[in-house]
Design a protein around this motif. Sequence first.
Motif, PDB file in Angstrom:
ATOM      1  N   TYR A 180       2.188   8.195   2.718  1.00 55.09           N
ATOM      2  CA  TYR A 180       2.400   7.531   1.434  1.00 55.09           C
ATOM      3  C   TYR A 180       3.181   6.232   1.580  1.00 55.09           C
ATOM      4  CZ  TYR A 180       0.335  11.411  -1.065  1.00 55.09           C
ATOM      5  OH  TYR A 180      -0.568  12.339  -1.543  1.00 55.09           O
ATOM      6  N   LEU A 183       0.294   3.804   2.882  1.00 54.43           N
ATOM      7  CA  LEU A 183      -0.931   3.696   2.086  1.00 54.43           C
ATOM      8  C   LEU A 183      -0.934   2.403   1.274  1.00 54.43           C
ATOM      9  CD1 LEU A 183      -3.474   5.409   1.599  1.00 54.43           C
ATOM     10  CD2 LEU A 183      -2.301   6.432  -0.366  1.00 54.43           C
ATOM     11  N   ASN A 184      -2.060   1.694   1.337  1.00 53.25           N
ATOM     12  CA  ASN A 184      -2.270   0.453   0.579  1.00 53.25           C
ATOM     13  C   ASN A 184      -1.278  -0.646   0.956  1.00 53.25           C
ATOM     14  OD1 ASN A 184      -4.384   1.689  -0.927  1.00 53.25           O
ATOM     15  ND2 ASN A 184      -2.853   2.631  -2.269  1.00 53.25           N
ATOM     16  N   LYS A 185      -0.778  -0.602   2.183  1.00 47.07           N
ATOM     17  CA  LYS A 185       0.129  -1.634   2.676  1.00 47.07           C
ATOM     18  C   LYS A 185      -0.513  -2.386   3.844  1.00 47.07           C
ATOM     19  CE  LYS A 185       3.908  -0.665   0.201  1.00 47.07           C
ATOM     20  NZ  LYS A 185       5.111  -0.104   0.864  1.00 47.07           N
ATOM     21  N   ASN A 236       4.502  -5.892   0.114  1.00 45.75           N
ATOM     22  CA  ASN A 236       3.208  -5.255   0.352  1.00 45.75           C
ATOM     23  C   ASN A 236       2.988  -4.923   1.820  1.00 45.75           C
ATOM     24  OD1 ASN A 236       2.982  -7.934   1.170  1.00 45.75           O
ATOM     25  ND2 ASN A 236       0.793  -8.042   0.674  1.00 45.75           N
ATOM     26  N   ASN A 307      -8.253   7.171   2.112  1.00 44.61           N
ATOM     27  CA  ASN A 307      -9.105   6.080   1.625  1.00 44.61           C
ATOM     28  C   ASN A 307     -10.586   6.456   1.606  1.00 44.61           C
ATOM     29  OD1 ASN A 307      -7.117   4.020   1.128  1.00 44.61           O
ATOM     30  ND2 ASN A 307      -6.849   3.846   3.345  1.00 44.61           N
TER      31      ASN A 307
END
Length: 330
Positions: A180, A183-185, A236, A307
């Motif tokens: 977590y 994720l998305n970084k 990010n 993903n």
Amino acid sequence: MLDKVMDLPYQLLESLTLYNEIRGYDDIDETVIIGMGGSGIVGDFVKSIIGDKFRVSVVKSSNVPRMGNNTLAIAVTYSGKTRETLIAISKAASYGAKTVLVTSNNNRDSIPNETRQDIQYIKINGNGFSRTSLGYMLLPVLLVLEHSNVISGIRKDVKEAVDILCSIAKDKSRMESLKYRMLNKMLAIYANEFTQAAALRWKQMMNENAKLHCYYDVFPELLHNEIETWYGDASNHALIMLRDIEYEKCKEHGYDLHALINKAKELIRGKGADVIELFSIGNSTLARLLSLSYIGDIMSTYLAYANNIDPSKIPNIEYIKSKGIEEGVV
């Protein structure tokens, strides 16, 4: 894929059964490890494990340096079909080097007849993918070097590494937490000169399994260039720092690398990046390196599943390979 990735400690133990089948070599003053991709990473691990105790070069192409009969050239190709690797080991044999081929394939037809008889073939097991067969490929290379009196104590080091890896595998809550945070970084991996093999492994597994852009850099060199990229808002980004306290505090550096890395961590965290520190575990260089790379192997599959990506498929690599075969260039 997750099962295959987590199989590493068992691969290490199983590979020890080859101990008495592998022969070593006398009178060698350097070794060259040849391989590509998931097979080629073996050379990087060997170089880090041995350190400055012996001269190790890593070749990831068909071009090998000139060498003589005091050079031990070890080629690793899981499939036994990697063109660059087979060309390179044939060249090494033609130069008069002592040569070894580590592969899961028994077919020797790809090696020219004039050099085939001079190569020691080590047949290994596998589980379908070179990138998930690190233990099967790494241990035979280390055993050749032990039988050649370059290193010692490999069986003891393997047992230590296995215990540590099994402990890591059981800590599923830690893996979920790391997932977590990543994720998305945008992912970056920082290592020192000892842990850089583990950092490269992280990058490759994130690329192939999770289909993620991921780069890595190495202390202290990154403090003279890469560090300047942490300029604006970095919220990010997730920066994974692969740390080894024993190496960082080594007095032979002539300066305090440990303090410099901590200062860089503070700077980057101040820019908003999530800095994830992973510290090596163990006494042997083998255990310490694998304790870091193993987490990356597992995380690459966790992020793939998060993903909705199938980590077993590598369509772009297969496309390039097929085009290369058609055009005779890869």
